[in-house]
Write a protein that holds these residues in place. Sequence first.
Motif, PDB file in Angstrom:
ATOM      1  N   ILE A  97      33.310  41.037  54.122  1.00  0.00           N
ATOM      2  CA  ILE A  97      34.058  41.773  53.095  1.00  0.00           C
ATOM      3  C   ILE A  97      33.220  41.944  51.842  1.00  0.00           C
ATOM      4  N   ALA A 127      34.707  41.265  43.945  1.00  0.00           N
ATOM      5  CA  ALA A 127      35.825  41.522  44.860  1.00  0.00           C
ATOM      6  C   ALA A 127      36.249  40.220  45.538  1.00  0.00           C
ATOM      7  N   ILE A 130      37.950  37.630  43.091  1.00  0.00           N
ATOM      8  CA  ILE A 130      39.317  38.022  42.753  1.00  0.00           C
ATOM      9  C   ILE A 130      40.208  37.944  43.975  1.00  0.00           C
ATOM     10  N   GLY A 131      39.658  38.362  45.120  1.00  0.00           N
ATOM     11  CA  GLY A 131      40.483  38.436  46.328  1.00  0.00           C
ATOM     12  C   GLY A 131      40.673  37.096  47.015  1.00  0.00           C
ATOM     13  N   PHE A 132      39.671  36.243  47.018  1.00  0.00           N
ATOM     14  CA  PHE A 132      39.749  34.982  47.774  1.00  0.00           C
ATOM     15  C   PHE A 132      39.253  33.810  46.939  1.00  0.00           C
ATOM     16  N   PRO A 133      39.919  33.529  45.814  1.00  0.00           N
ATOM     17  CA  PRO A 133      39.390  32.474  44.939  1.00  0.00           C
ATOM     18  C   PRO A 133      39.244  31.126  45.637  1.00  0.00           C
TER      19      PRO A 133
ATOM     20  N   GLY B 201      46.082  36.457  52.741  1.00  0.00           N
ATOM     21  CA  GLY B 201      46.220  37.664  51.945  1.00  0.00           C
ATOM     22  C   GLY B 201      44.962  37.980  51.179  1.00  0.00           C
ATOM     23  N   PHE B 202      44.651  39.278  51.131  1.00  0.00           N
ATOM     24  CA  PHE B 202      43.500  39.733  50.365  1.00  0.00           C
ATOM     25  C   PHE B 202      44.038  40.053  48.975  1.00  0.00           C
ATOM     26  N   LEU B 203      43.974  39.042  48.115  1.00  0.00           N
ATOM     27  CA  LEU B 203      44.665  39.078  46.832  1.00  0.00           C
ATOM     28  C   LEU B 203      44.358  40.325  46.024  1.00  0.00           C
ATOM     29  N   ILE B 204      43.127  40.824  46.134  1.00  0.00           N
ATOM     30  CA  ILE B 204      42.725  41.938  45.281  1.00  0.00           C
ATOM     31  C   ILE B 204      43.602  43.156  45.549  1.00  0.00           C
ATOM     32  N   PRO B 209      43.255  45.978  40.509  1.00  0.00           N
ATOM     33  CA  PRO B 209      42.123  46.716  41.087  1.00  0.00           C
ATOM     34  C   PRO B 209      42.471  47.353  42.426  1.00  0.00           C
ATOM     35  N   ILE B 213      41.645  51.158  43.743  1.00  0.00           N
ATOM     36  CA  ILE B 213      40.845  51.410  44.934  1.00  0.00           C
ATOM     37  C   ILE B 213      41.686  52.174  45.964  1.00  0.00           C
TER      38      ILE B 213
END
Lengths: 342, 230
Positions: A97, A127, A130-133, B201-204, B209, B213
Motif C-alpha cells: 500500500i 498514507a 495516517i491509515g495504519f498507525p 480498516g484503512f483509516l485514511i 484525505p 482521494i
Amino acid sequence: MTGSPHVHVGNTSVAAVMAKVMAALIPGTIAHAWFFGPGIWVSLLLCGLFALVLEALLLRLRGLPLKPFLGDGSVLLTAWLLALSLPTLAPWWLYLIGTLFAVVVAKHLYGGLGQNLFNPAMVGYAALIIGFPAYMTLWPGPIGAVDHSLTLWEAFDLVFAGQGAVSHDAVTAATALDTWRTQTRLGTPVDDILTRPMFGWIGARGHEIVAAMYLLGGLLLLSARVITWHIPVAFLAGIVLTSGALHLIDPAAHADPLFHLFSGAAMLGAFFIATDPVTAASTPRGKLIYAGLAGFLVVVIRTWGAYPDGVAFAVLLMNACVPFIDDYTHPRVFGHKRASKP
Amino acid sequence: MSTHEGTLAPAAPTGGLWSRETRDIVVNGLWTQNPGIVQLLGLCPLLAISNTVVNSLSLGLATTLVMATASGSVALVRNFIPHEIRIPAFVLIIAALVTVVQLAMNAWVHPLYLVLGVFIPLITTNCIVLARVEAFASKRSTAHSILDATMMGLGLTAVLVVLGAMREAVGKGTLLSGIDLVLGPSAAHWVIPLTPGDYGGFLIAVLPPGAFIGLGLLIALRNVIQARGA
C-alpha cells in the motif's frame, strides 16, 4: 535555476544521478541492518519489487516505453527511501500500500517522473502513518535493547505470516522519539528518560550511527555535486535553531538539538528526501527558505504533533509551498534590474 | 442577468411532460452538469459527511429536499423580488426551509440528526442550493425549477452515495453501517459486512484525505467515461 554561466559537471542523466544517490544510501542501509537486524532487507526487497511492478503497470497503462523509465533507477530510489522510512517488521501488504501511494498516486497520477508535486516516498509514508498507525509502530528494537536478535528467516516469517516462532513483542520496541514524547508529557524526569535502553549517546540508540552514516552518504553526494549545500544545511539549521531555542526555554520538556539531529529521519530527510530535485525549491534562496522552514516544522510536529516523526509531514507541507517560494525568489538575471514583485 | 430587471421573460416554451427541455434538465442534473463531479459545488458536505453510505444518502436526500422546495418557492415569487436584493432574499428562503428540515429530522430521526450534526444547518450555505436558485429558478417556471433542483440534488446524492460506499467499504469493511440510526434498532442486521472478522480498516479512507482521494478518482472515472463516449 541560477543565471548563467552554467558549468558542466559530468554525467547528469537521471540514471547517473539516481545511481549516485543510491550508492550514498548504502552505508546507512548497512548500518540499519547491523543495528536493527535483517528486517530492512525484507522491506527493501518488497518495496523494490512492488515499485518495479507498479511502475511497469502504470507505464503500460499510460502507453509509455518501459525500458527508459524502469532502467533509470528513479522508482527504485523511491522504493529505497520508502523502505528506510518504514518500520521493517510490518505485514507485507503495508509495503504494497505504501508503494502504491508513492508510485501510483504521488508520481504517476501527477504525470510521472519530474511532474510530481509531492515527494513520492513521503506520500507513501504519510498514507501509511495516517491509515495504519498501529502497524507503523512495528520498529525492531536496536541491538542490545530487545530480548531477541532476529535472523533473516524470522524476519521473513514476521512480515509474511504475522506471527512466527517469535512474536512482534519480543523484537519490536518503542522508538526514542516516541518514548521522549510520551514520557515528557507524563512528566517523567529527563535523567530517567535518557537512561532507557532506546537512548544512545546523543540520539536514539543504534539509530544515531545510522543517522551518522546518512550524514556520511550525504557528504559524498555533496562532494559529487549531486546536491548543493543549501537544502541540507538549511534543513539541519532549521532543526537546530528551533529545537535549541525550545531546549533553552525548558530543558525538561524539550530534547536538545543533537538528539533531534540523531534520531528519527532528520539526517535522511536533510540529505536524501528534502533534496529531491523535483519537489524541492529550485532557486538558491528558495532552497534556503524551503528547507529552513521544513526543519522548523520537523521540530514543531515532533514537539506538539500526534505522529511519531515530523519529517514526512514537514517535507510534504513545504513541497506544497514550493511553487510559491520559487515564484518569489527568482534570481536576478544579468542585465536586468531586480524585479519588484507585484 | 441584470437585463432581466424584474420583468423576467416567461419560461421557455413548455412542451409535453417529456419534451426535449425536460429531458435536458434531467440529463444535466444527473450527468452533464452533475454538481458533485462536474460543477464541484457543495463540496463541504460532500467531503465532510461522505464517510458512510447512510450518512451520504441522508444528507443527500435532505439537501435534495431543500433544493427542490427552495427552487420551487423562489420560482413562485421570482417576479416580486427586487433584483438588487435577490441574494439575501434567496438565502432567507433557503434558511427557513433548512430550519424546517432540521426540525423534522430532529423530531423523526433523532439519532441520525445527532450524527449529521452541524452539517444539516450548513445546507443553507451549500453553494449548490443557491447556485440553482440563482441560475435557474430565478428565471424559469416553477415546474421546471423544481425538476431541475430535484435532479441536481439527486445527482449530488448519487455521487455522495458512491463516495460514501467507497470510503465505508475501504475504511470500515462494511456497507450500510449506521442504518439503525434511520430505521430504528430493528434494521441493525441490515449492515453488510464485506470483509471477514478482524478487518482493522484503512483509516485514511474514512478520514478527510480519503474524501479528497475518492472524489478525485470519481472525477477521473467520469472523465474517462466522457472521453470514451465522445
